[in-house]
Design a protein around this motif. Structure first.
Motif, PDB file in Angstrom:
ATOM      1  N   ARG A 147       2.915   1.830 -10.031  1.00 17.42           N
ATOM      2  CA  ARG A 147       4.399   1.314 -10.779  1.00 17.42           C
ATOM      3  C   ARG A 147       4.693   0.477  -9.836  1.00 17.42           C
ATOM      4  O   ARG A 147       5.679  -0.347 -10.727  1.00 17.42           O
ATOM      5  CB  ARG A 147       5.134   3.083 -10.998  1.00 17.42           C
ATOM      6  CG  ARG A 147       6.152   2.941 -11.583  1.00 17.42           C
ATOM      7  CD  ARG A 147       6.447   4.164 -11.748  1.00 17.42           C
ATOM      8  NE  ARG A 147       7.782   4.287 -10.769  1.00 17.42           N
ATOM      9  CZ  ARG A 147       7.920   5.592  -9.730  1.00 17.42           C
ATOM     10  NH1 ARG A 147       7.067   6.961 -10.093  1.00 17.42           N
ATOM     11  NH2 ARG A 147       8.815   5.929  -8.979  1.00 17.42           N
ATOM     12  N   ILE A 148       4.612   0.458  -8.800  1.00 17.74           N
ATOM     13  CA  ILE A 148       5.075  -0.263  -8.043  1.00 17.74           C
ATOM     14  C   ILE A 148       4.200  -1.858  -7.302  1.00 17.74           C
ATOM     15  O   ILE A 148       4.788  -2.638  -6.946  1.00 17.74           O
ATOM     16  CB  ILE A 148       6.191  -0.380  -6.863  1.00 17.74           C
ATOM     17  CG1 ILE A 148       4.919   0.415  -5.896  1.00 17.74           C
ATOM     18  CG2 ILE A 148       6.847   0.771  -6.837  1.00 17.74           C
ATOM     19  CD1 ILE A 148       5.278   0.844  -4.637  1.00 17.74           C
ATOM     20  N   GLY A 149       3.041  -1.951  -8.252  1.00 20.77           N
ATOM     21  CA  GLY A 149       2.248  -3.440  -8.046  1.00 20.77           C
ATOM     22  C   GLY A 149       1.136  -3.447  -6.558  1.00 20.77           C
ATOM     23  O   GLY A 149       1.355  -4.109  -6.084  1.00 20.77           O
ATOM     24  N   ALA A 150       1.034  -1.742  -6.326  1.00 26.81           N
ATOM     25  CA  ALA A 150       0.371  -2.190  -4.609  1.00 26.81           C
ATOM     26  C   ALA A 150      -0.452  -1.347  -4.893  1.00 26.81           C
ATOM     27  O   ALA A 150      -1.090  -0.672  -6.254  1.00 26.81           O
ATOM     28  CB  ALA A 150       1.413  -1.042  -3.638  1.00 26.81           C
ATOM     29  N   ALA A 151      -1.058  -0.593  -3.816  1.00 24.66           N
ATOM     30  CA  ALA A 151      -2.575  -0.276  -3.623  1.00 24.66           C
ATOM     31  C   ALA A 151      -3.072   1.359  -2.829  1.00 24.66           C
ATOM     32  O   ALA A 151      -2.357   0.916  -1.994  1.00 24.66           O
ATOM     33  CB  ALA A 151      -3.988  -1.285  -3.101  1.00 24.66           C
ATOM     34  N   ALA A 152      -3.647   2.248  -3.772  1.00 24.08           N
ATOM     35  CA  ALA A 152      -3.394   3.272  -3.419  1.00 24.08           C
ATOM     36  C   ALA A 152      -4.830   3.316  -1.945  1.00 24.08           C
ATOM     37  O   ALA A 152      -5.310   3.098  -2.147  1.00 24.08           O
ATOM     38  CB  ALA A 152      -3.382   4.470  -4.189  1.00 24.08           C
ATOM     39  N   ARG A 153      -3.776   3.462  -0.463  1.00 25.50           N
ATOM     40  CA  ARG A 153      -4.578   3.582   0.401  1.00 25.50           C
ATOM     41  C   ARG A 153      -4.802   4.702   1.344  1.00 25.50           C
ATOM     42  O   ARG A 153      -3.649   5.159   0.964  1.00 25.50           O
ATOM     43  CB  ARG A 153      -4.484   1.899   1.419  1.00 25.50           C
ATOM     44  CG  ARG A 153      -4.934   1.082   0.093  1.00 25.50           C
ATOM     45  CD  ARG A 153      -4.266  -0.836   1.777  1.00 25.50           C
ATOM     46  NE  ARG A 153      -6.035  -0.611   1.525  1.00 25.50           N
ATOM     47  CZ  ARG A 153      -5.849  -1.816   3.484  1.00 25.50           C
ATOM     48  NH1 ARG A 153      -5.045  -2.486   3.900  1.00 25.50           N
ATOM     49  NH2 ARG A 153      -6.139  -1.527   4.308  1.00 25.50           N
ATOM     50  N   SER A 154      -6.094   5.160   2.430  1.00 24.53           N
ATOM     51  CA  SER A 154      -5.596   6.010   3.198  1.00 24.53           C
ATOM     52  C   SER A 154      -4.498   5.573   4.117  1.00 24.53           C
ATOM     53  O   SER A 154      -4.405   4.610   4.648  1.00 24.53           O
ATOM     54  CB  SER A 154      -6.695   6.705   3.678  1.00 24.53           C
ATOM     55  OG  SER A 154      -7.171   5.661   4.661  1.00 24.53           O
ATOM     56  N   VAL A 155      -3.899   6.392   5.342  1.00 21.38           N
ATOM     57  CA  VAL A 155      -2.555   6.668   5.954  1.00 21.38           C
ATOM     58  C   VAL A 155      -4.613   5.832   7.186  1.00 21.38           C
ATOM     59  O   VAL A 155      -4.008   4.837   7.456  1.00 21.38           O
ATOM     60  CB  VAL A 155      -2.692   7.891   6.765  1.00 21.38           C
ATOM     61  CG1 VAL A 155      -1.781   7.614   8.231  1.00 21.38           C
ATOM     62  CG2 VAL A 155      -2.120   8.389   5.821  1.00 21.38           C
ATOM     63  N   ASP A 156      -5.372   6.185   7.350  1.00 25.33           N
ATOM     64  CA  ASP A 156      -5.895   5.798   8.061  1.00 25.33           C
ATOM     65  C   ASP A 156      -6.126   4.009   7.849  1.00 25.33           C
ATOM     66  O   ASP A 156      -6.201   3.111   9.489  1.00 25.33           O
ATOM     67  CB  ASP A 156      -7.223   6.097   8.338  1.00 25.33           C
ATOM     68  CG  ASP A 156      -7.650   7.677   9.571  1.00 25.33           C
ATOM     69  OD1 ASP A 156      -6.686   7.864   9.573  1.00 25.33           O
ATOM     70  OD2 ASP A 156      -8.138   8.378   8.502  1.00 25.33           O
ATOM     71  N   ALA A 216       0.809  -1.125   0.173  1.00 27.38           N
ATOM     72  CA  ALA A 216       0.260   0.236  -0.321  1.00 27.38           C
ATOM     73  C   ALA A 216       0.845   0.670  -0.034  1.00 27.38           C
ATOM     74  O   ALA A 216       1.532   1.553   0.507  1.00 27.38           O
ATOM     75  CB  ALA A 216      -0.887   0.061   1.073  1.00 27.38           C
ATOM     76  N   VAL A 217       0.866   2.414  -0.475  1.00 25.75           N
ATOM     77  CA  VAL A 217       0.930   3.484  -0.476  1.00 25.75           C
ATOM     78  C   VAL A 217      -0.358   4.664  -0.397  1.00 25.75           C
ATOM     79  O   VAL A 217      -1.180   4.795  -0.637  1.00 25.75           O
ATOM     80  CB  VAL A 217       1.006   3.892  -1.604  1.00 25.75           C
ATOM     81  CG1 VAL A 217       1.751   5.542  -2.018  1.00 25.75           C
ATOM     82  CG2 VAL A 217       2.126   2.617  -2.580  1.00 25.75           C
ATOM     83  N   ALA A 218       0.328   6.263   0.457  1.00 25.55           N
ATOM     84  CA  ALA A 218      -0.363   6.924   0.951  1.00 25.55           C
ATOM     85  C   ALA A 218       0.648   8.290   0.590  1.00 25.55           C
ATOM     86  O   ALA A 218       1.220   7.888   0.855  1.00 25.55           O
ATOM     87  CB  ALA A 218      -0.857   6.729   2.463  1.00 25.55           C
ATOM     88  N   ASP A 219      -0.324   8.853   0.564  1.00 26.89           N
ATOM     89  CA  ASP A 219      -0.099  10.292   0.224  1.00 26.89           C
ATOM     90  C   ASP A 219      -1.296  11.370   0.597  1.00 26.89           C
ATOM     91  O   ASP A 219      -2.850  10.762  -0.671  1.00 26.89           O
ATOM     92  CB  ASP A 219       0.623  10.890  -1.185  1.00 26.89           C
ATOM     93  CG  ASP A 219       1.986  11.928  -1.162  1.00 26.89           C
ATOM     94  OD1 ASP A 219       2.470  11.802  -0.623  1.00 26.89           O
ATOM     95  OD2 ASP A 219       0.629  12.836  -1.302  1.00 26.89           O
ATOM     96  N   VAL A 220      -1.093  12.532   0.425  1.00 28.04           N
ATOM     97  CA  VAL A 220      -2.379  13.349   1.368  1.00 28.04           C
ATOM     98  C   VAL A 220      -2.722  14.264  -0.682  1.00 28.04           C
ATOM     99  O   VAL A 220      -4.061  14.291  -1.059  1.00 28.04           O
ATOM    100  CB  VAL A 220      -1.890  14.610   1.689  1.00 28.04           C
ATOM    101  CG1 VAL A 220      -1.387  14.651   2.963  1.00 28.04           C
ATOM    102  CG2 VAL A 220      -0.562  15.124   1.028  1.00 28.04           C
ATOM    103  N   GLU A 228      -1.573   6.917  -5.460  1.00 30.45           N
ATOM    104  CA  GLU A 228      -2.130   5.953  -6.792  1.00 30.45           C
ATOM    105  C   GLU A 228      -0.910   5.758  -7.823  1.00 30.45           C
ATOM    106  O   GLU A 228      -1.075   4.247  -8.143  1.00 30.45           O
ATOM    107  CB  GLU A 228      -3.528   6.549  -7.902  1.00 30.45           C
ATOM    108  CG  GLU A 228      -4.514   7.141  -6.760  1.00 30.45           C
ATOM    109  CD  GLU A 228      -5.316   7.308  -7.536  1.00 30.45           C
ATOM    110  OE1 GLU A 228      -5.955   8.108  -8.658  1.00 30.45           O
ATOM    111  OE2 GLU A 228      -6.815   7.347  -6.787  1.00 30.45           O
ATOM    112  N   ALA A 229      -0.070   6.915  -8.949  1.00 29.14           N
ATOM    113  CA  ALA A 229       0.605   7.135  -9.750  1.00 29.14           C
ATOM    114  C   ALA A 229       1.896   5.651  -8.982  1.00 29.14           C
ATOM    115  O   ALA A 229       2.457   5.107 -10.157  1.00 29.14           O
ATOM    116  CB  ALA A 229       1.076   8.115  -9.930  1.00 29.14           C
ATOM    117  N   LEU A 230       2.792   6.225  -7.935  1.00 29.94           N
ATOM    118  CA  LEU A 230       3.276   5.122  -7.056  1.00 29.94           C
ATOM    119  C   LEU A 230       2.856   3.849  -7.351  1.00 29.94           C
ATOM    120  O   LEU A 230       3.639   2.602  -7.095  1.00 29.94           O
ATOM    121  CB  LEU A 230       4.013   6.315  -6.291  1.00 29.94           C
ATOM    122  CG  LEU A 230       5.423   5.264  -5.494  1.00 29.94           C
ATOM    123  CD1 LEU A 230       6.399   4.983  -6.722  1.00 29.94           C
ATOM    124  CD2 LEU A 230       5.463   6.427  -4.337  1.00 29.94           C
ATOM    125  N   ALA A 231       2.119   3.685  -6.651  1.00 31.77           N
ATOM    126  CA  ALA A 231       1.029   2.804  -6.330  1.00 31.77           C
ATOM    127  C   ALA A 231       1.222   1.191  -7.714  1.00 31.77           C
ATOM    128  O   ALA A 231       1.678   0.590  -7.486  1.00 31.77           O
ATOM    129  CB  ALA A 231      -0.008   2.585  -6.217  1.00 31.77           C
TER     130      ALA A 231
END
Length: 334
Positions: free
Chosen positions: A45-54, A30-34, A40-43
């Protein structure tokens, strides 16, 4: 195999993403960012999911987080992640406020979860070899330490205004290096600084050129020199004078070709910036974190050591403002 999440998809987050995805010992899930689009772009690229910090903090399937968000969020995220049972690698500094960092230290230590602070220069092969040689007694007791750290060009003034100042943002690496090499924080320090490179940095309340003298209880001395401008590249040097000799780690150059003629010697310049100079160090740092977590080893850079470096930055800021030498008290170190 550790399931890990990356908090922060900016420049330094992307640097860490390269190291995190280059090992078989962890999986970035998972990757999170404000900035949701950046996450979403980084996730993707590396095969992860974009999720919230919470969501990441609450997910028990995520074993560890790497915090590469803005500095003013570090303390809160360290506290939340450790209280959720996760291991943490957090970029330097711990916080812009020493008081908040000390509160975070107490909260994180109460959980018993491992926390590592990202002082990547400790993992540079050259500096690591210097430290090993020093600890092996090759030059006996260290007496005088000199650390040079010059950037090729100053950052934008917009960055300077939110960075916490040169001592917390830039020299904090060197404070950590000095404490690491000499086995702990100094007894006192004195700082000098000025805005000589860009007047706008002075108008923003910061300096771009600084020197700090640190003195340990037994009389050992360290001198740190920082500048935001070196026309020839990224200048990174460490030198220790001891009773039996000298250890030094020089710059890494663009190439090893040297021209010797009747007119003199000409060599290549240092590598231009930190991404070229320290990419290998970031990779070693991530592996060291994974090894500590999976093998239940002590963290190679502890949260307490991160607080000590911040205490040095706080003392340097006070010294510059007052024109006096500042002592590091036990209360500043946790």
């Amino acid at each position: 195999m550790l399931n890990v999440a990356l908090l922060g998809a900016g420049r330094i987050g992307q640097v860490h993403a390269e190291s995190m995805t280059a090992t078989r010992d962890s999986r970035v899930v998972a990757v999170a960012d404000v900035n949701r689009e950046a996450a979403e772009a980084l996730a993707a690229r590396i095969g992860a999911a974009a999720r919230s910090v919470d969501e990441i903090i609450a997910d028990p399937a995520i074993d560890a987080v790497l915090i590469a968000t803005s500095t003013d969020t570090h303390s809160d995220l360290i506290t939340r992640a450790t209280q959720a049972g996760k291991a943490v690698l957090c970029e330097k500094p711990v916080d812009l406020s020493l008081e908040r960092a000390l509160t975070t230290l107490a909260a994180a230590e109460a959980t018993g979860r491992p926390v590592m602070i990202g002082f990547n220069r400790r993992f540079d092969p050259n500096f690591a070899a210097l430290k090993a040689g020093f600890d092996q007694g090759r030059i006996g007791k260290g007496e005088l330490l000199s650390i040079t750290s010059f950037d090729p060009a100053p950052p934008p003034v917009e960055y300077v205004r939110v960075s916490g100042g040169l001592f917390r943002d830039m020299m904090i690496h060197d404070f950590d290096m000095a404490c690491w090499l000499f086995g702990g924080p100094p007894a006192r320090l004195t700082a000098h600084g000025a805005a000589l490179v860009d007047p706008a940095i002075g108008e923003a309340g910061d300096v771009d050129t600084a020197a700090v003298t640190m003195v340990w209880g037994d009389g050992r001395i360290a001198v740190i020199k920082n500048s935001r401008r070196a026309a020839y590249g990224y200048d990174q040097r460490v030198e220790i004078l001891g009773e039996k000799g000298l250890l030094s780690a020089r710059n890494v150059l663009e190439n090893t070709v040297e021209a010797l003629t009747a007119y003199g010697a000409v060599a290549a310049k240092p590598l231009h910036f930190f991404l070229e100079r320290y990419m290998r160090a970031y990779q070693i740092e991530w592996q060291a974190f994974l090894d500590a977590v999976t093998q239940d080893r002590p963290m190679p850079v502890t949260l307490r050591e991160g607080v000590a470096a911040l205490a040095c930055a706080e003392a340097a800021t006070r010294s510059l403002a007052t024109g006096t030498t500042i002592s590091l008290t036990p209360g500043m170190l946790g």
